[in-house]
Design a protein around this motif. Structure first.
Motif, PDB file in Angstrom:
ATOM      1  N   ALA A 287       0.828  -1.212   0.000  1.00 50.05           N
ATOM      2  CA  ALA A 287       0.000   0.000   0.000  1.00 50.05           C
ATOM      3  C   ALA A 287       0.859   1.259   0.000  1.00 50.05           C
ATOM      4  O   ALA A 287       0.531   2.255  -0.671  1.00 50.05           O
ATOM      5  CB  ALA A 287      -0.938  -0.011   1.213  1.00 50.05           C
TER       6      ALA A 287
ATOM      7  N   GLU B 228       2.128   1.691  -3.555  1.00 49.98           N
ATOM      8  CA  GLU B 228       1.103   2.040  -4.528  1.00 49.98           C
ATOM      9  C   GLU B 228       0.450   3.391  -4.256  1.00 49.98           C
ATOM     10  O   GLU B 228       0.035   4.078  -5.194  1.00 49.98           O
ATOM     11  CB  GLU B 228       0.022   0.953  -4.542  1.00 49.98           C
ATOM     12  CG  GLU B 228       0.491  -0.389  -5.062  1.00 49.98           C
ATOM     13  CD  GLU B 228       0.896  -0.334  -6.521  1.00 49.98           C
ATOM     14  OE1 GLU B 228       0.125   0.249  -7.321  1.00 49.98           O
ATOM     15  OE2 GLU B 228       1.992  -0.853  -6.848  1.00 49.98           O
ATOM     16  N   GLU B 229       0.366   3.780  -2.979  1.00 43.37           N
ATOM     17  CA  GLU B 229      -0.399   4.970  -2.627  1.00 43.37           C
ATOM     18  C   GLU B 229       0.449   6.087  -2.021  1.00 43.37           C
ATOM     19  O   GLU B 229       0.423   7.229  -2.497  1.00 43.37           O
ATOM     20  CB  GLU B 229      -1.501   4.602  -1.632  1.00 43.37           C
ATOM     21  CG  GLU B 229      -2.471   3.538  -2.118  1.00 43.37           C
ATOM     22  CD  GLU B 229      -3.367   3.047  -0.997  1.00 43.37           C
ATOM     23  OE1 GLU B 229      -3.818   3.892  -0.190  1.00 43.37           O
ATOM     24  OE2 GLU B 229      -3.603   1.826  -0.898  1.00 43.37           O
TER      25      GLU B 229
ATOM     26  N   ILE C 191      -4.096   4.632   5.812  1.00 38.76           N
ATOM     27  CA  ILE C 191      -3.806   3.378   5.117  1.00 38.76           C
ATOM     28  C   ILE C 191      -3.954   2.200   6.071  1.00 38.76           C
ATOM     29  O   ILE C 191      -4.538   1.157   5.732  1.00 38.76           O
ATOM     30  CB  ILE C 191      -2.397   3.420   4.494  1.00 38.76           C
ATOM     31  CG1 ILE C 191      -2.362   4.439   3.347  1.00 38.76           C
ATOM     32  CG2 ILE C 191      -1.969   2.039   4.003  1.00 38.76           C
ATOM     33  CD1 ILE C 191      -0.993   4.654   2.751  1.00 38.76           C
TER      34      ILE C 191
END
Length: 427
Positions: free
Chosen positions: A233, A236-237, A311
């Motif tokens: 995560a 990707e973020e 997240i």
């Protein structure tokens, strides 16, 4: 240019090299904190001979402090003949370990090719020596100066400064009315003035699972796999979002003008100390990660933390059995002294005179002891200025240029003239 001051510094070139070399020969390695006391005693003897009153302050109870490795600091003060401002030069005496890859003895202070080589030559014993020479040259030319000059050698900057400047700031050593102006001779190039630094937030994140036999992992719950989901995560973020942020702060190098985060470490499952035996066949019930988030003056600390927490909370909602805890390890807000404040203005005047050019104003990508002077001492007229190339710090064959030290010491001496005597050179 104040030719008298410049010549007084230049005459001390051999002394500057010898002083730098002597300081390098103290292996003040942190951790654990070796040779702090003898190094501070050496500094005190030197400055006491020049009329400074000296005192030692131990950072009692600070991280790492012990009777074997006391967090010793030295503060020296020379009073002028009349009231006035106090200018303080602060340098840390600790150095990181030498590491591998040296072609010279890291603690022999080898002098060759116009350079002094050794661990701490650049970061920052060359700067400490230059500040001492600057003060001594100023005292020779202006023995009747108003105000006071302080010079300190402090502990533990490489590990956060808690046994050094933070401890002293808590005791009032970096606050008005005792001190008005602070110069930290960190190695940020001789024609640069470092106005401050980015913010930093360190935190430890733990993902939790359930232990089970490694042959039947379906009976347990792998904390390492949960951590893997978090890392995915982040990739990707979070990392793309951080890279899109840019600051007005003149941070060097260019890449540090964006928000960054480093994964300091990941530890989970079987430890690596099982040799000569074999690992146990277990599913990991815990995995820990330490993050090092560097943020910009435009970012709020609550926003910085919130990006990570959001997240984690989303994974908790979406991923079966995902559970976590998080604890703060360190939090320092960004800071930036204004260019027209007294200290950067005085140094800028010296740079114009010595180098015939305008100074470059920069911000450090990482923190240094200015954070404690500002946050704890509430003293904001503070910058970093000193000889040396920052990229050489912590490297094998670290060095500082002799001419760089002479020129930086000249700038420091001229800064004293501006800050104490009001003798600003023309722009």
């Amino acid at each position: 240019m104040n030719e008298q001051l410049a010549l007084a510094v230049r005459r001390r070139t051999d002394d500057l090299v010898a002083l730098t070399s002597d300081l390098i020969r103290f292996p003040t390695v942190n951790p654990p904190g070796d040779a702090y006391t003898p190094c501070c005693e050496y500094i005190a003897r030197r400055l006491k001979a020049k009329g400074f009153a000296t005192q030692f302050v131990r950072g009692t109870g600070a991280p790492g402090d012990s009777d074997r490795y006391p967090r010793t600091n030295v503060i020296a003060r020379r009073e002028g003949r009349s009231p006035g401002a106090t200018v303080h030069f602060n340098s840390h005496i600790d150095v990181v370990e030498a590491g591998e890859g040296w072609t010279v003895d890291p603690y022999a202070a080898v002098v060759k090719d116009g350079k002094v080589f050794g661990r701490g030559a650049c970061d920052m014993k060359g700067g400490l020596a230059a500040s001492i020479i600057a003060a001594e040259a100023f005292l020779e030319i202006y023995p009747d100066f108003p105000g006071a000059i302080e010079i300190s050698g402090t502990a533990d900057e490489e590990s956060g400064g808690y046994g050094g400047v933070a401890y002293l700031a808590g005791k009032g050593f970096f606050s008005k009315p005792r001190v008005d102006h602070v110069i930290i001779p960190e190695p940020l190039n001789k024609d640069r003035i470092c106005l401050g630094h980015r913010g930093v937030w360190w935190a430890e994140i733990e993902t939790r699972g359930a232990i089970a036999h490694g042959a039947m992992p379906f009976l347990g719950d792998s904390a390492i796999r949960h951590m893997g989901a978090l890392l995915h995560a982040f990739e990707e973020e979070l990392f793309p979002a951080l890279d899109a942020k840019e600051t007005r702060m003149p941070v060097v190098p260019e890449g540090a003008r964006r928000s960054t985060m480093n994964i300091n470490s990941v530890h989970g499952g079987q430890t690596e100390d099982f040799f000569p035996g074999l690992p146990s066949p277990n599913v990991a019930d815990s995995c820990r990660m330490v993050i090092d988030r560097r943020f910009l003056i435009e970012e709020d600390i609550s926003q910085v933390k919130g990006e990570v927490v959001s997240i984690l909370e989303r994974l908790k909602r979406e991923r079966p059995k995902f559970d976590y805890s998080m604890r703060d390890l360190m939090e320092v807000l960004p800071l930036m002294t204004e260019e027209d404040a007294p200290v950067p203005s005085a140094i800028a005047a010296g740079i114009r005179e010595v180098f015939g050019k305008e100074p470059e104003y920069v911000i450090s990508p990482g923190t240094y002891d200015q954070k404690h002077i500002s946050r704890i001492g509430h003293l904001h007229d503070c910058v970093a200025y000193g000889p040396g190339i920052l990229d050489l710090a912590h490297q094998p064959d670290e060095w500082v240029g002799i001419e760089d030290m002479v020129q930086s010491a000249t700038v420091m001496a001229m800064s004293l003239d501006v800050l104490l005597r009001g003798a600003a050179p023309p722009r």
